[in-house]
Design a protein around this motif. Structure first.
Motif, PDB file in Angstrom:
ATOM      1  N   UNK A  35       4.987  -0.614   5.044  1.00 17.60           N
ATOM      2  CA  UNK A  35       4.094   0.410   5.650  1.00 17.60           C
ATOM      3  C   UNK A  35       3.911   1.649   4.864  1.00 17.60           C
ATOM      4  N   UNK A  36       5.206   1.908   4.358  1.00 17.31           N
ATOM      5  CA  UNK A  36       5.285   3.464   3.899  1.00 17.31           C
ATOM      6  C   UNK A  36       4.428   3.330   2.575  1.00 17.31           C
ATOM      7  N   UNK A  37       4.415   2.136   1.764  1.00 13.61           N
ATOM      8  CA  UNK A  37       3.803   2.172   0.538  1.00 13.61           C
ATOM      9  C   UNK A  37       2.235   2.017   0.810  1.00 13.61           C
ATOM     10  N   UNK A  38       1.881   1.333   1.735  1.00 10.99           N
ATOM     11  CA  UNK A  38       0.471   1.288   1.868  1.00 10.99           C
ATOM     12  C   UNK A  38      -0.105   2.358   2.410  1.00 10.99           C
ATOM     13  N   UNK A  39       0.636   3.199   3.230  1.00 12.75           N
ATOM     14  CA  UNK A  39       0.216   4.460   3.867  1.00 12.75           C
ATOM     15  C   UNK A  39       0.018   5.590   2.720  1.00 12.75           C
ATOM     16  N   UNK A  40       0.957   5.741   1.778  1.00  8.43           N
ATOM     17  CA  UNK A  40       0.932   6.285   0.604  1.00  8.43           C
ATOM     18  C   UNK A  40      -0.388   5.927  -0.197  1.00  8.43           C
TER      19      UNK A  40
END
Length: 219
Positions: free
Chosen positions: A119-124
């Motif tokens: 989630x954090x990677x895709x959000x970035x």
């Protein structure tokens, strides 16, 4: 057909309801009685706990975090192909797509290397996209969070979801991994303060509402 108002359930509740229905139906087909486990708590118990917990200094500290984090948050100015209406409408659409396994594996690998969730990677990556489209460095994105922090709530049907506003300042000269670490830190901080109801955050942060946009975040 099942029709449920959001005041009574959330997305998590749907799978619980389906599982219960399948259990009851299979037992009915086999002529057996379904002995469902007794729930340790009911939604009313959670509501009472939340009301008692979220008051006084606890709520003040959580709201203070969001006030500082979201102070002066700018509206996202995306280059749209139509005029923004005076009052925001609710008509929308859904676009679905998939990515291949090779790219998915690489994303998982990058996430693990950086100690981040997918989630954090895709959000970035999503924030980089918004930065490219808008030209703005200050990007705030809203996301729902399950809100079931106690194990006793995992099998309970009800509305527990809250909304978090995740704000990041993008430096065009920074590397993507630097940005990912910034997003990771900001997301973990937001999780620590997730109990503050979003409507309370809006009241504390927004002094003047603009009816043509959603408050705090637009994406």
């Amino acid at each position: 057909v099942v029709t449920l108002h959001h005041i009574a359930s959330d997305g998590w509740s749907r799978s619980i309801l389906v599982n219960d229905f399948v259990t009851f139906y299979s037992h009915y087909e086999e002529g057996r009685t379904a002995n469902m486990p007794v729930l340790p708590v009911q939604y009313a118990d959670y509501a009472m706990w939340q009301r008692n917990y979220l008051e006084g200094t606890v709520l003040e500290k959580k709201i203070a975090y969001w006030k500082e984090k979201l102070e002066g948050v700018p509206a996202l100015q995306l280059p749209t192909d139509f005029q923004r209406p005076t009052i925001q409408g609710t008509a929308g659409s859904i676009a679905q797509f998939s990515i291949d396994k090779a790219l998915s594996d690489r994303l998982h690998s990058l996430s693990q290397q950086q100690g981040a969730t997918m989630f954090m990677t895709l959000l970035a990556a999503f924030k980089v996209l918004l930065f490219r489209y808008s030209g703005q460095q200050d990007i705030c994105v809203g996301t729902p969070i399950a809100g079931r922090q106690q194990q006793e709530l995992e099998g309970l049907i009800g509305f527990f979801v809250n909304t978090l506003a995740l704000r990041t300042n993008l430096n065009g000269d920074a590397s993507f991994t630097d940005l990912l670490q910034q997003v990771r830190t900001g997301t973990l901080e937001a999780y620590e303060h997730q109990e503050a109801p979003f409507e309370k955050v809006v009241e504390a942060v927004i002094k003047e509402r603009n009816l043509s946009r959603s408050p705090i975040f637009q994406v």
